[in-house]
Enzyme design. Structure first.
Site, PDB file in Angstrom:
ATOM      1  CB  ALA A  64      39.806  24.840  40.694  1.00 49.32           C
ATOM      2  N   GLY A  65      41.441  27.806  41.787  1.00 48.95           N
ATOM      3  CA  GLY A  65      43.277  27.606  40.711  1.00 48.95           C
ATOM      4  C   GLY A  65      43.346  28.116  42.881  1.00 48.95           C
ATOM      5  CG  HIS A  69      30.116  64.835  78.143  1.00 45.01           C
ATOM      6  ND1 HIS A  69      31.050  65.759  77.223  1.00 45.01           N
ATOM      7  CD2 HIS A  69      29.034  66.165  78.211  1.00 45.01           C
ATOM      8  CE1 HIS A  69      29.519  66.975  76.845  1.00 45.01           C
ATOM      9  NE2 HIS A  69      29.119  66.746  77.802  1.00 45.01           N
TER      10      HIS A  69
END
Length: 453
Positions: A10-11, A360
């Site tokens: 929750a931080g 190429h």
């Protein structure tokens, strides 16, 4: 083993200086909290309770496919308060494992050891010894057993000298944990409800508290800022590289290798420096990956060489192929055995047949190319008209000259030859030569324009 997990996530993560919740920042290409969820899932957790707060909408969007119980902690009043938000869902007789969304490297082995160590009716606690324990809660012992945890801001000078610290990871039985959580108070320097205070509550009831150390100390390092996240990234990549080396993969420089997914390798594979692996990648035997390549969700079969700085995503590459340097294989690309694609070739949603080559400066999109066909430099399959995409079909033993444009939908039959500089808009029959160049003219006495004064 019957257990449920509570993951605290929750931080806000102020020190990350980000609009994104801290636990959504990625480690090895995956959100930190997803690492923790995956570990719990792999161990067979009955329930995963994810406690969230800041950035809840982002959390639920990013983790929409995860099987978790979303527990809102509207006010961040401490770790004890966070766990208590999930406590109504605890079964009285189940083990409750408390983990953290910003501690992503905790291993299944460490968790299993912790679950096994929980004494009946007591708590198993994950602790670690640090040379510099500043900032961490200290483990308080009395004649050996753990009796309490004191947070840094509440610790005496004597207690601050203790080097054994609390990681916050613990296991307790659901019914006991609910009771201890209900008795918490916020009479401390932070004014918060500390989860760590349940240790003293358990001790006061005569319950045993068993301390367990992690398999590797790096497992319990948390992330508060980007520098710590970068350090854990390198630690994780070092561990991944070591595992691959032990399995027989030759990493030319393990310190410059990133695995951001899953890699399966056959025998005698060689991976040069600065290679990035994402998603699910499979390499056969004797595969060589050159420096600077990026491989994502692809399969590369035996004896194939991928030369430097090639990007392969969502593609299948057969045996004995050569790719690169500077090739891009996009989703839906398929190279059959012994196919060659070289520098500055891009392939998307196209199959290149056995022994065929595009060496190429070529774009091959929405195409089927047969066996032993040569695609000259500068060839473009013109597959898109601005609204819809169309297919180019090229047969076996076809020669496409340089600087050709193949305007789809178009089919070139076996053995046909397309002259250099051709813009092809109609189907070509077997063995035909097609050339659409403007007739060459020579203009004598021509004067090159000069700049006006």
């Amino acid at each position: 083993m019957k257990f449920s997990a509570v993951i605290l996530a929750a931080g806000k993560g102020t020190r990350m200086h980000s609009n994104m919740p801290k636990v959504l920042h990625t480690l090895a290409g995956k959100p930190m909290v997803k690492h923790v969820i995956d570990t719990c899932t792999g161990l067979g957790a009955q329930n995963i309770h994810l406690v969230f707060g800041h950035g809840g909408d982002q959390m639920q969007t990013t983790l929409a496919d995860e099987t978790v119980n979303w527990i809102l902690q509207a006010d961040q009043l401490g770790t004890g308060h966070a766990v208590d938000q999930a406590s109504p869902r605890f079964e009285d007789d189940e083990k409750i494992l408390v983990l953290y969304g910003d501690v992503p490297l905790i291993s299944p082995e460490t968790i299993e050891n912790l679950l096994d160590a929980q004494p009946t009716g007591g708590i198993a606690l994950l602790t670690v010894m640090l040379d510099n324990p500043t900032g961490y809660g200290r483990i308080i012992r009395k004649n050996g057993p753990v009796v309490a945890i004191v947070e840094q801001k509440d610790a005496s000078e004597e207690q601050k000298q203790i080097k054994e610290i609390n990681t916050g990871v613990m296991v307790a039985t659901g019914g006991d944990l609910k009771r201890w959580l209900s008795g918490l108070n916020n009479n401390n320097a932070q004014g918060e409800y500390y989860l760590t205070d349940v240790i003293a509550a358990a001790h006061d009831e005569g319950r045993a508290v068993e301390a367990v150390h992690p398999v590797n100390a790096i497992e319990v390092e948390g992330v508060n800022d980007r520098a710590q996240l970068a350090r854990l990234e390198r630690a994780f990549q070092s561990m991944q590289a070591q595992k691959l080396l032990e399995q027989g993969v030759m990493l030319r420089d393990p310190a410059r290798f990133d695995l951001r997914g899953e890699l399966q390798c056959g025998m005698d594979c060689e991976i040069d420096a600065n290679v990035i692996i994402e998603g699910n990648v499979s390499l056969g035997d004797n595969v060589i990956i050159g420096t600077g390549c990026v491989l994502k969700d692809c399969e590369i079969d035996d004896n194939t060489i991928v030369r430097p700085y090639s990007v392969i995503e969502g593609a299948t590459v057969g045996e004995e192929c050569t790719v690169g340097p500077f090739t891009r294989l996009r989703p839906g690309a398929e190279l059959r055995n012994d196919a060659h694609v070289g520098n500055f070739v891009e392939v998307k949603n196209a199959r290149i047949g056995e022994g065929s080559k595009a060496n190429h400066l070529t774009y091959l999109g929405d195409a089927e190319i047969g066996q032993r066909t040569n695609i000259g430099a500068g060839t473009i399959t013109c597959n898109y008209d601005g609204a819809n995409k169309f297919k180019t079909i090229i047969g076996n033993d076809v020669f496409v000259g340089s600087d050709s444009q193949l305007v789809a939908p178009v089919t070139i039959a076996d053995g046909a030859t397309i002259g250099a500089g051709t813009t092809l808009t109609k189907d070509v029959e077997e063995g035909e030569l097609v050339i659409t160049r403007v007739k060459e003219r020579k203009i004598t006495g021509w004067q090159r324009p000069v700049k006006q004064k």
